[in-house]
Design a protein around this motif. Sequence first.
Motif, mmCIF file in Angstrom:
data_model
loop_
_atom_site.group_PDB
_atom_site.id
_atom_site.type_symbol
_atom_site.label_atom_id
_atom_site.label_comp_id
_atom_site.label_asym_id
_atom_site.label_seq_id
_atom_site.Cartn_x
_atom_site.Cartn_y
_atom_site.Cartn_z
ATOM 1 N N ASP A 114 0.807 -1.214 0.000
ATOM 2 C CA ASP A 114 0.000 0.000 0.000
ATOM 3 C C ASP A 114 0.846 1.272 0.000
ATOM 4 O OD1 ASP A 114 -2.070 -1.770 0.155
ATOM 5 O OD2 ASP A 114 -2.578 -1.349 2.249
ATOM 6 N N ALA A 115 0.371 2.264 -0.744
ATOM 7 C CA ALA A 115 1.021 3.576 -0.806
ATOM 8 C C ALA A 115 -0.056 4.632 -0.572
ATOM 9 C CB ALA A 115 1.688 3.781 -2.161
ATOM 10 N N TYR A 116 -0.004 5.262 0.584
ATOM 11 C CA TYR A 116 -1.010 6.251 0.963
ATOM 12 C C TYR A 116 -0.362 7.620 1.134
ATOM 13 C CZ TYR A 116 -4.368 2.490 2.106
ATOM 14 O OH TYR A 116 -5.217 1.420 2.049
ATOM 15 N N ALA A 132 2.963 -4.420 -7.284
ATOM 16 C CA ALA A 132 2.399 -5.752 -7.093
ATOM 17 C C ALA A 132 0.883 -5.657 -7.180
ATOM 18 C CB ALA A 132 2.814 -6.299 -5.733
ATOM 19 N N ASP A 133 0.248 -6.720 -7.654
ATOM 20 C CA ASP A 133 -1.184 -6.640 -7.941
ATOM 21 C C ASP A 133 -2.059 -6.482 -6.709
ATOM 22 O OD1 ASP A 133 -0.912 -9.229 -7.012
ATOM 23 O OD2 ASP A 133 -1.397 -10.173 -8.931
ATOM 24 N N GLY A 134 -1.511 -6.662 -5.518
ATOM 25 C CA GLY A 134 -2.309 -6.455 -4.312
ATOM 26 C C GLY A 134 -2.191 -5.078 -3.697
ATOM 27 N N GLU A 172 -10.811 8.255 -1.736
ATOM 28 C CA GLU A 172 -11.128 6.848 -1.971
ATOM 29 C C GLU A 172 -9.849 6.032 -2.167
ATOM 30 O OE1 GLU A 172 -14.622 6.448 -4.977
ATOM 31 O OE2 GLU A 172 -13.578 8.337 -5.384
ATOM 32 N N ARG A 173 -9.903 4.795 -1.734
ATOM 33 C CA ARG A 173 -8.836 3.868 -2.071
ATOM 34 C C ARG A 173 -9.040 3.373 -3.504
ATOM 35 N NH1 ARG A 173 -8.491 -0.163 3.203
ATOM 36 N NH2 ARG A 173 -8.187 1.477 4.772
ATOM 37 N N PHE A 174 -7.935 3.087 -4.172
ATOM 38 C CA PHE A 174 -8.045 2.416 -5.473
ATOM 39 C C PHE A 174 -6.926 1.395 -5.586
ATOM 40 C CE2 PHE A 174 -5.880 6.492 -6.093
ATOM 41 C CZ PHE A 174 -4.752 6.186 -6.838
ATOM 42 N N ASP A 175 -7.180 0.379 -6.405
ATOM 43 C CA ASP A 175 -6.242 -0.734 -6.460
ATOM 44 C C ASP A 175 -5.196 -0.535 -7.552
ATOM 45 O OD1 ASP A 175 -7.505 -1.372 -8.888
ATOM 46 O OD2 ASP A 175 -8.645 -3.035 -8.028
ATOM 47 N N VAL A 185 1.146 4.021 -12.143
ATOM 48 C CA VAL A 185 2.157 2.974 -12.268
ATOM 49 C C VAL A 185 2.210 2.518 -13.727
ATOM 50 C CG1 VAL A 185 1.815 2.235 -9.882
ATOM 51 C CG2 VAL A 185 0.619 1.027 -11.719
ATOM 52 N N HIS A 186 3.352 1.974 -14.110
ATOM 53 C CA HIS A 186 3.553 1.547 -15.499
ATOM 54 C C HIS A 186 3.206 0.082 -15.722
ATOM 55 C CE1 HIS A 186 6.066 5.184 -15.218
ATOM 56 N NE2 HIS A 186 5.803 5.315 -16.499
ATOM 57 N N ASP A 187 3.392 -0.734 -14.698
ATOM 58 C CA ASP A 187 3.107 -2.161 -14.802
ATOM 59 C C ASP A 187 2.532 -2.657 -13.489
ATOM 60 O OD1 ASP A 187 4.155 -2.787 -17.469
ATOM 61 O OD2 ASP A 187 6.123 -2.395 -16.608
ATOM 62 N N VAL A 188 1.686 -3.663 -13.575
ATOM 63 C CA VAL A 188 1.185 -4.380 -12.404
ATOM 64 C C VAL A 188 1.506 -5.851 -12.625
ATOM 65 C CG1 VAL A 188 -0.848 -5.037 -11.062
ATOM 66 C CG2 VAL A 188 -0.644 -2.710 -11.970
#
Length: 267
Positions: A114-116, A132-134, A172-175, A185-188
Amino acid sequence: MTQSPATLQRIAVEQRGAIATVTLARPELRNAFDDLTIVELTGAFRALSDDASVRAIVLAAQGTAFCAGADLGYMQRMAHFSEAENRADAVGLATMLNTLYTCAKPVIARVQGDAYAGGLGLVAAADIAIAADGAQFCLSEARLGLLPATIAPYVIRAIGERAARRYVVSAERFDAREALRLGLVHDVVPRDALDASIERVAQAIAGNGPQAVIECKRLVRDIAGRPIDTALMLDTADRIARVRGSEEGRAGIASFLQKDSPPWAAR
């Protein structure tokens, strides 16, 4: 660097070949930062920017979270700051973010969790971000009656004004997939593929002309958003003419024509 790696308390700095890694090292606090973290990050990126042996920098974090923003103790101290103290503190944070953003070497954010708030600002200020996808993201300042002022220039450049209008006011949080769609981000990638993805990009950068990489990063930063007019055309012509005539430029062209490896490549 203002401190040697042995005396750093909030981060760790290491180098392997041409790739340096700066790691947020407070996993027990979800890598939340305080004023000392800001000082150490500023010093680390200034030193690595000037280190000719470094071609790329990975910004990483220990534990499950990338960075949760400011830590509670730091926020409690800030609550008692005078306006002048608050401004000085905010200038320190703004300076750290700008030091990362303007670092001569490309910075790759390794977002494993997580990055807040300010942590999202670090991601936005980096040149490349792979998540990372999570991972979850949030501009959470409005929940606390605050605003993401010092990170806003980098966030808006990364995700655009339209998306920023939503997420700074809604908190809001977003994934990670939404972060990818927005351009944050460039890649997940799956968590277990994160290091391989980071390594692939870092080594690609390290295989290019060192001075050319510095000039390429500066080029994008300097011309983004400028009108395509005569002044810009002349500016870009001057830049390529100067680089073509440089020692590195001449060596790179000669190596290409001779089908040989350039002098900066690993033999």
